[in-house]
Design a protein around this motif. Structure first.
Motif, PDB file in Angstrom:
ATOM      1  N   ASP A 187      -1.362   6.535   9.023  1.00  0.00           N
ATOM      2  CA  ASP A 187      -1.451   7.828   9.059  1.00  0.00           C
ATOM      3  C   ASP A 187      -3.045   7.740   8.138  1.00  0.00           C
ATOM      4  N   GLN A 188      -3.021   6.768   6.912  1.00  0.00           N
ATOM      5  CA  GLN A 188      -4.707   7.212   6.678  1.00  0.00           C
ATOM      6  C   GLN A 188      -5.403   6.772   6.302  1.00  0.00           C
ATOM      7  N   TYR A 189      -5.256   5.481   7.261  1.00  0.00           N
ATOM      8  CA  TYR A 189      -6.334   4.035   7.741  1.00  0.00           C
ATOM      9  C   TYR A 189      -7.143   5.379   9.106  1.00  0.00           C
ATOM     10  N   GLN A 190      -6.523   6.283  10.062  1.00  0.00           N
ATOM     11  CA  GLN A 190      -6.761   6.894  10.919  1.00  0.00           C
ATOM     12  C   GLN A 190      -7.929   7.988  10.067  1.00  0.00           C
ATOM     13  N   TRP A 191      -8.164   9.783  11.022  1.00  0.00           N
ATOM     14  CA  TRP A 191      -8.627  10.179  11.244  1.00  0.00           C
ATOM     15  C   TRP A 191      -7.725  11.516  11.206  1.00  0.00           C
ATOM     16  N   VAL A 192      -8.300  12.004  10.380  1.00  0.00           N
ATOM     17  CA  VAL A 192      -7.449  13.437  10.064  1.00  0.00           C
ATOM     18  C   VAL A 192      -6.840  13.640  10.943  1.00  0.00           C
ATOM     19  N   VAL A 193      -7.318  14.583  11.644  1.00  0.00           N
ATOM     20  CA  VAL A 193      -6.564  14.807  12.912  1.00  0.00           C
ATOM     21  C   VAL A 193      -5.533  14.257  13.218  1.00  0.00           C
ATOM     22  N   ASP A 236       0.921  -1.284   0.347  1.00  0.00           N
ATOM     23  CA  ASP A 236       0.044  -0.255  -0.105  1.00  0.00           C
ATOM     24  C   ASP A 236       1.155   0.952  -0.126  1.00  0.00           C
ATOM     25  N   ALA A 237       2.067   1.080   0.286  1.00  0.00           N
ATOM     26  CA  ALA A 237       2.656   2.544   1.217  1.00  0.00           C
ATOM     27  C   ALA A 237       3.872   2.536  -0.488  1.00  0.00           C
ATOM     28  N   ILE A 238       3.998   1.343  -1.423  1.00  0.00           N
ATOM     29  CA  ILE A 238       4.386   1.570  -2.402  1.00  0.00           C
ATOM     30  C   ILE A 238       3.605   2.151  -3.435  1.00  0.00           C
ATOM     31  N   CYS A 239       2.170   1.393  -3.724  1.00  0.00           N
ATOM     32  CA  CYS A 239       0.938   2.075  -4.499  1.00  0.00           C
ATOM     33  C   CYS A 239       0.376   4.019  -4.716  1.00  0.00           C
ATOM     34  N   GLU A 240       1.009   3.669  -2.622  1.00  0.00           N
ATOM     35  CA  GLU A 240       0.712   5.714  -2.984  1.00  0.00           C
ATOM     36  C   GLU A 240       1.496   5.996  -3.651  1.00  0.00           C
ATOM     37  N   PHE A 241       2.872   5.488  -3.160  1.00  0.00           N
ATOM     38  CA  PHE A 241       4.020   6.031  -4.102  1.00  0.00           C
ATOM     39  C   PHE A 241       3.412   6.451  -5.706  1.00  0.00           C
ATOM     40  N   LEU A 242       2.766   5.486  -6.646  1.00  0.00           N
ATOM     41  CA  LEU A 242       3.164   5.205  -8.017  1.00  0.00           C
ATOM     42  C   LEU A 242       1.825   6.320  -8.298  1.00  0.00           C
ATOM     43  N   LEU A 243       0.925   6.621  -7.269  1.00  0.00           N
ATOM     44  CA  LEU A 243      -0.441   7.116  -7.582  1.00  0.00           C
ATOM     45  C   LEU A 243      -0.180   9.104  -7.682  1.00  0.00           C
ATOM     46  N   GLU A 244       1.517   9.017  -6.607  1.00  0.00           N
ATOM     47  CA  GLU A 244       1.915  10.289  -6.640  1.00  0.00           C
ATOM     48  C   GLU A 244       2.777  10.686  -7.711  1.00  0.00           C
ATOM     49  N   ARG A 245       2.621   9.862  -9.273  1.00  0.00           N
ATOM     50  CA  ARG A 245       3.325  10.225  -9.813  1.00  0.00           C
ATOM     51  C   ARG A 245       4.405   9.983  -9.823  1.00  0.00           C
ATOM     52  N   ARG A 246       5.185   9.138  -9.204  1.00  0.00           N
ATOM     53  CA  ARG A 246       6.928   8.752  -9.075  1.00  0.00           C
ATOM     54  C   ARG A 246       6.565   6.814  -9.492  1.00  0.00           C
ATOM     55  N   GLY A 255      -3.771  12.183  12.823  1.00  0.00           N
ATOM     56  CA  GLY A 255      -3.138  11.690  11.915  1.00  0.00           C
ATOM     57  C   GLY A 255      -1.835  12.328  11.465  1.00  0.00           C
ATOM     58  N   ASN A 256      -2.689  13.391  11.611  1.00  0.00           N
ATOM     59  CA  ASN A 256      -1.028  14.551  11.726  1.00  0.00           C
ATOM     60  C   ASN A 256      -0.884  14.282  12.631  1.00  0.00           C
ATOM     61  N   PHE A 257      -1.221  14.821  13.809  1.00  0.00           N
ATOM     62  CA  PHE A 257      -0.983  14.891  15.053  1.00  0.00           C
ATOM     63  C   PHE A 257      -0.045  13.765  15.269  1.00  0.00           C
ATOM     64  N   THR A 258       0.349  12.582  14.920  1.00  0.00           N
ATOM     65  CA  THR A 258       1.186  11.333  15.219  1.00  0.00           C
ATOM     66  C   THR A 258       2.288  12.173  14.177  1.00  0.00           C
ATOM     67  N   ARG A 259       1.569  12.478  13.606  1.00  0.00           N
ATOM     68  CA  ARG A 259       2.647  12.505  11.624  1.00  0.00           C
ATOM     69  C   ARG A 259       3.869  13.771  12.468  1.00  0.00           C
ATOM     70  N   TYR A 260       3.589  15.009  12.600  1.00  0.00           N
ATOM     71  CA  TYR A 260       3.885  16.195  13.863  1.00  0.00           C
ATOM     72  C   TYR A 260       4.683  15.514  15.000  1.00  0.00           C
ATOM     73  N   LEU A 261       4.677  14.782  15.738  1.00  0.00           N
ATOM     74  CA  LEU A 261       5.137  14.008  16.761  1.00  0.00           C
ATOM     75  C   LEU A 261       6.036  13.395  16.162  1.00  0.00           C
ATOM     76  N   ARG A 262       6.327  13.022  15.178  1.00  0.00           N
ATOM     77  CA  ARG A 262       7.849  12.312  14.910  1.00  0.00           C
ATOM     78  C   ARG A 262       8.340  13.270  14.176  1.00  0.00           C
ATOM     79  N   TYR A 263       7.968  14.596  13.928  1.00  0.00           N
ATOM     80  CA  TYR A 263       8.793  15.408  13.413  1.00  0.00           C
ATOM     81  C   TYR A 263       9.178  15.909  14.902  1.00  0.00           C
TER      82      TYR A 263
END
Length: 360
Positions: free
Chosen positions: A175-181, A138-148, A183-191
């Protein structure tokens, strides 16, 4: 073709020989990925079979424009690899550069996608990984859909994706399988975890050795009382704990799976407590190193966390020599390096221009 498992069928008075695929190779079944596990989401991971990996991608992308372009690399191994992309959606310049780089490659043997990653790494100095690798379809498919594009190497369960931006190494497929708020919170937590893992040990050394006025008085007195009787300066204390933790991490990785985790956890607890009681290091130093190590594990991609570990040692040395001013200059150098870094002609640090076609 005979070497690749085909049988030759010759018919009397018929020009040419028919090649019939008769091979049957045992392969590992589709299992859950070991390096990118998720709580919610698909549990299927790539295997060592390129045909299986292509079918896992095809199952998720029912797109008639999905292409798998076959190449052979390795003069002795003759390894098959496939460039996956969506025709009409990928940038033609990116596809041409990737195809040309693979065709011009001269290597004796290829047994894993890591060999291809080292070959296709941008020329020059790069402190961070510029190629994304994943076990998750699923991660690789997301890359392909983003023109990569993606590169599937026969014999490797890791599929490479090109080009990769810095933000890709902080994204988890979950991240894309959760509530967007959330998902963004956990991503910023990783930063935040990335910054903690990179700078906290160096900041501790700079603050305790040079800029004590930055530390609250009560906390500074507590640190000084804990370090009373420690025979080493703060930089030696931190380096000693960092090296010890790296040895424990490596030992836990190489040990058998049943006992590896127990050795790493028990070893860290026993050695840390014994070192504090023996007066070799202070309690606060153990906390700082533990925070840096745990924060490093927050990165969803292991290769990105490995590079942070190397940079952390360099920043510790700089902080011991130049204090907080050296860390500020190092941070500026890292930002400039990230801005200047490119992968296949695309910006590594600019998430807006990265996948925008040059014709748009």
């Amino acid at each position: 073709m005979l070497v690749n498992g085909y049988a030759g069928l010759a018919v009397d008075e018929v020009e040419g020989v028919l090649a019939v695929d008769v091979k049957h190779l045992d392969a590992r079944s589709v299992e859950e990925p070991t390096s990118q596990s998720v709580i919610r989401g698909p549990k299927e991971g790539f295997t060592e079979s390129a045909q299986t990996n292509m079918s896992l991608i095809r199952r998720r992308l029912l797109n008639v424009n999905l292409r798998f372009e076959k190449h052979t690399i390795g003069e002795q191994s003759g390894t098959h690899l496939y460039i996956a992309y969506i025709e009409g959606g990928i940038d033609p310049d990116l596809l041409w550069k990737l195809r040309t780089s693979i065709q011009k490659t001269k290597i004796n043997s290829v047994f894993d996608s890591g060999n291809i990653e080292n070959i296709l790494r941008p020329k020059g100095f790069a402190l961070f990984p510029t190629i994304y690798s994943s076990e998750r379809p699923d991660a690789i498919c997301e890359f392909l859909l983003e023109r990569r594009a993606a590169v599937i190497v026969n014999g490797s369960p890791y599929v490479l994706a090109f080009p990769a931006a810095m933000r890709d190494f902080f994204k988890s497929p979950e991240d894309q399988y959760q509530w967007v708020v959330f998902g963004n919170f956990t991503r910023y937590l990783r930063y935040a975890a990335f910054l903690i893992s990179l700078f906290i040990s160096a900041l501790y050394i700079a603050a305790t050795n040079y800029q004590q006025e930055l530390v609250p008085t009560i906390l500074l007195i507590s640190i000084a009382s804990q370090r009373e009787g420690v025979p080493f300066p703060a930089v030696i204390e931190i380096l000693l704990m960092e090296v010890t933790f790296e040895i424990l991490r490596e030992a836990g990785t190489r040990m058998p799976r049943i006992v590896g985790q127990a050795i790493s956890v028990v070893g860290a607890l026993v050695l840390g407590q014994a070192a504090v009681e023996a007066g070799i290091v202070g309690n606060f130093a153990v906390i700082i190193v533990a925070m840096a190590a745990i924060s490093g594990f927050a990165a969803p991609v292991y290769t990105f966390g490995s590079n942070v570990r190397l940079l952390r040692f360099a920043l510790i040395i700089i902080a011991s020599l130049f204090g907080i001013y050296g860390l500020i200059l190092s941070a500026c150098f890292l930002i400039i390096h990230l801005i200047r870094l490119t992968t296949f002609g695309f910006s590594y640090f600019d998430p807006i221009r990265l996948f925008r076609s040059k014709s748009n």
